[in-house]
Write a protein that holds these residues in place. Structure first.
Motif, PDB file in Angstrom:
ATOM      1  N   TYR A 112     -29.118 119.029  46.827  1.00 26.76           N
ATOM      2  CA  TYR A 112     -30.024 118.258  45.984  1.00 26.76           C
ATOM      3  C   TYR A 112     -29.362 117.013  45.393  1.00 26.76           C
ATOM      4  N   SER A 113     -28.033 116.966  45.403  1.00 22.86           N
ATOM      5  CA  SER A 113     -27.334 115.843  44.766  1.00 22.86           C
ATOM      6  C   SER A 113     -27.668 114.480  45.382  1.00 22.86           C
ATOM      7  N   PRO A 114     -27.856 114.353  46.732  1.00 22.80           N
ATOM      8  CA  PRO A 114     -28.235 113.025  47.255  1.00 22.80           C
ATOM      9  C   PRO A 114     -29.537 112.499  46.656  1.00 22.80           C
ATOM     10  N   GLY A 115     -30.499 113.389  46.438  1.00 24.18           N
ATOM     11  CA  GLY A 115     -31.756 112.959  45.843  1.00 24.18           C
ATOM     12  C   GLY A 115     -31.589 112.501  44.410  1.00 24.18           C
ATOM     13  N   LEU A 116     -30.773 113.230  43.631  1.00 25.79           N
ATOM     14  CA  LEU A 116     -30.533 112.835  42.245  1.00 25.79           C
ATOM     15  C   LEU A 116     -29.775 111.513  42.180  1.00 25.79           C
ATOM     16  N   LEU A 117     -28.760 111.365  43.058  1.00 21.66           N
ATOM     17  CA  LEU A 117     -28.002 110.117  43.084  1.00 21.66           C
ATOM     18  C   LEU A 117     -28.894 108.947  43.498  1.00 21.66           C
ATOM     19  N   ARG A 118     -29.790 109.193  44.447  1.00 27.85           N
ATOM     20  CA  ARG A 118     -30.718 108.155  44.896  1.00 27.85           C
ATOM     21  C   ARG A 118     -31.622 107.714  43.743  1.00 27.85           C
ATOM     22  N   ALA A 119     -32.128 108.703  42.975  1.00 25.54           N
ATOM     23  CA  ALA A 119     -33.014 108.382  41.848  1.00 25.54           C
ATOM     24  C   ALA A 119     -32.267 107.587  40.774  1.00 25.54           C
ATOM     25  N   VAL A 120     -31.027 107.998  40.472  1.00 27.41           N
ATOM     26  CA  VAL A 120     -30.227 107.280  39.471  1.00 27.41           C
ATOM     27  C   VAL A 120     -29.945 105.855  39.929  1.00 27.41           C
ATOM     28  N   ALA A 121     -29.578 105.707  41.204  1.00 24.06           N
ATOM     29  CA  ALA A 121     -29.278 104.371  41.740  1.00 24.06           C
ATOM     30  C   ALA A 121     -30.515 103.474  41.703  1.00 24.06           C
ATOM     31  N   PHE A 122     -31.685 104.063  41.955  1.00 19.67           N
ATOM     32  CA  PHE A 122     -32.923 103.276  41.968  1.00 19.67           C
ATOM     33  C   PHE A 122     -33.219 102.695  40.585  1.00 19.67           C
ATOM     34  N   TYR A 123     -32.911 103.472  39.526  1.00 19.50           N
ATOM     35  CA  TYR A 123     -33.176 102.993  38.170  1.00 19.50           C
ATOM     36  C   TYR A 123     -32.067 102.090  37.640  1.00 19.50           C
ATOM     37  N   LEU A 124     -30.865 102.210  38.208  1.00 16.58           N
ATOM     38  CA  LEU A 124     -29.745 101.386  37.743  1.00 16.58           C
ATOM     39  C   LEU A 124     -29.775  99.986  38.320  1.00 16.58           C
ATOM     40  N   PHE A 125     -30.212  99.857  39.576  1.00 14.70           N
ATOM     41  CA  PHE A 125     -30.182  98.563  40.263  1.00 14.70           C
ATOM     42  C   PHE A 125     -31.593  97.967  40.309  1.00 14.70           C
TER      43      PHE A 125
ATOM     44  N   ASP B 133     -32.045  94.832  41.761  1.00 17.31           N
ATOM     45  CA  ASP B 133     -32.101  93.897  42.886  1.00 17.31           C
ATOM     46  C   ASP B 133     -33.056  94.420  43.959  1.00 17.31           C
ATOM     47  N   TYR B 134     -33.913  93.546  44.465  1.00 17.83           N
ATOM     48  CA  TYR B 134     -34.946  93.949  45.432  1.00 17.83           C
ATOM     49  C   TYR B 134     -34.334  94.491  46.714  1.00 17.83           C
ATOM     50  N   THR B 135     -33.292  93.824  47.227  1.00 19.46           N
ATOM     51  CA  THR B 135     -32.673  94.247  48.497  1.00 19.46           C
ATOM     52  C   THR B 135     -32.060  95.635  48.366  1.00 19.46           C
ATOM     53  N   ILE B 136     -31.347  95.862  47.266  1.00 21.18           N
ATOM     54  CA  ILE B 136     -30.712  97.162  47.047  1.00 21.18           C
ATOM     55  C   ILE B 136     -31.772  98.253  46.904  1.00 21.18           C
ATOM     56  N   ARG B 137     -32.820  97.946  46.165  1.00 20.31           N
ATOM     57  CA  ARG B 137     -33.889  98.942  45.983  1.00 20.31           C
ATOM     58  C   ARG B 137     -34.595  99.256  47.305  1.00 20.31           C
ATOM     59  N   ARG B 138     -34.709  98.252  48.140  1.00 18.47           N
ATOM     60  CA  ARG B 138     -35.339  98.463  49.448  1.00 18.47           C
ATOM     61  C   ARG B 138     -34.484  99.397  50.314  1.00 18.47           C
ATOM     62  N   ILE B 139     -33.161  99.188  50.262  1.00 19.09           N
ATOM     63  CA  ILE B 139     -32.243 100.065  51.013  1.00 19.09           C
ATOM     64  C   ILE B 139     -32.323 101.494  50.471  1.00 19.09           C
ATOM     65  N   ILE B 140     -32.350 101.614  49.139  1.00 23.08           N
ATOM     66  CA  ILE B 140     -32.431 102.943  48.514  1.00 23.08           C
ATOM     67  C   ILE B 140     -33.731 103.636  48.895  1.00 23.08           C
ATOM     68  N   SER B 141     -34.825 102.880  48.898  1.00 26.46           N
ATOM     69  CA  SER B 141     -36.128 103.466  49.250  1.00 26.46           C
ATOM     70  C   SER B 141     -36.139 103.970  50.683  1.00 26.46           C
ATOM     71  N   ARG B 142     -35.467 103.253  51.585  1.00 27.69           N
ATOM     72  CA  ARG B 142     -35.452 103.664  52.988  1.00 27.69           C
ATOM     73  C   ARG B 142     -34.561 104.887  53.232  1.00 27.69           C
ATOM     74  N   SER B 143     -33.732 105.222  52.248  1.00 27.04           N
ATOM     75  CA  SER B 143     -32.863 106.397  52.398  1.00 27.04           C
ATOM     76  C   SER B 143     -33.573 107.698  52.055  1.00 27.04           C
ATOM     77  N   ILE B 144     -34.870 107.629  51.786  1.00 26.92           N
ATOM     78  CA  ILE B 144     -35.615 108.818  51.386  1.00 26.92           C
ATOM     79  C   ILE B 144     -35.591 109.902  52.459  1.00 26.92           C
ATOM     80  N   HIS B 145     -35.558 109.505  53.742  1.00 23.12           N
ATOM     81  CA  HIS B 145     -35.538 110.492  54.819  1.00 23.12           C
ATOM     82  C   HIS B 145     -34.238 111.291  54.813  1.00 23.12           C
ATOM     83  N   ILE B 146     -33.133 110.646  54.403  1.00 22.26           N
ATOM     84  CA  ILE B 146     -31.857 111.352  54.318  1.00 22.26           C
ATOM     85  C   ILE B 146     -31.905 112.390  53.204  1.00 22.26           C
TER      86      ILE B 146
END
Length: 207
Positions: A143-156, A158-171
């Motif tokens: 479950y940690s990748p999902g929590l880290l993804r959520a934290v990163a999404f709220y911390l950053f 920048d549109y490009t970074i958020r787009r990369i984070i959003s595309r990592s949802i399948h992982i």
């Protein structure tokens, strides 16, 4: 699309269900180890039924909100992570407490004369706690990748970074599903009864 939305809601809700049940198991192990003489009066079948049913009720209500079935009602941003963190804190507190209880009991067994029955009961409870710890540890890793993804999404922001984070949802979704594969492996590894039952099942399939 609709299929992806259904898959997302189903995965998130089932994972939250797993977290809630792991929290319940941690509380049950906490009571069993810290209050062994009051265990049977505190952890009753009716209370366990109510706790499990309550967990599933929470998940069903949350799935309705997450799927936006009810018009005008929506999930508060970050609510999924808040529920997961509450479960994580409950699990952590229970397991740290049980660890110190086990240490005290081990010292007492070595320094004092205790009955074989009490010693056997403690060893059985400790084995069950260790198996639960492996399962929970594996779940936290998955479950940690999902929590880290959520934290990163709220911390950053920048549109490009958020787009990369959003595309990592399948992982992250895949890591959630892997946890379901790990549980039966851990049970077979730690439980002799499970291994024997699996061997018997395989023998029956071959015959």
């Amino acid at each position: 699309n609709t299929a992806n939305r259904i898959a997302y809601v189903t995965t998130i809700c089932l994972c939250l269900g797993s977290c809630l049940h792991l929290a319940l198991i941690s509380v049950e192990r906490f009571v069993a180890m810290k209050y062994p003489f009051r265990y049977e009066s505190v952890v009753t079948k009716s209370r366990l039924t109510v706790a499990v049913a309550g967990s599933w009720l929470i998940i069903m209500v949350y799935s309705v909100l997450l799927a936006k079935i009810v018009p005008g009602v929506k999930v508060i941003p970050g609510q999924t992570q808040i529920l997961a963190i509450v479960c994580l804190l409950t699990i952590s507190y229970c397991h740290v407490s049980v660890y110190f209880v086990c240490r005290r009991h081990e010292v007492k067994i070595k320094s004092e004369q205790v009955s074989q029955e009490a010693k056997a009961k403690f060893l059985a409870e400790r084995k069950a706690w260790k198996t639960t710890s492996f399962i929970i540890g594996c779940a936290l890793i998955c479950y940690s990748p999902g929590l880290l993804r959520a934290v990163a999404f709220y911390l950053f922001s920048d549109y490009t970074i958020r787009r990369i984070i959003s595309r990592s949802i399948h992982i992250t979704m895949s890591s959630y599903v892997v946890n379901s594969l790990c549980n039966p492996i851990i049970y077979c590894w730690k439980s002799r009864e499970m291994r024997e039952a699996l061997k018997q099942l395989l023998r029956n399939q071959r015959s």
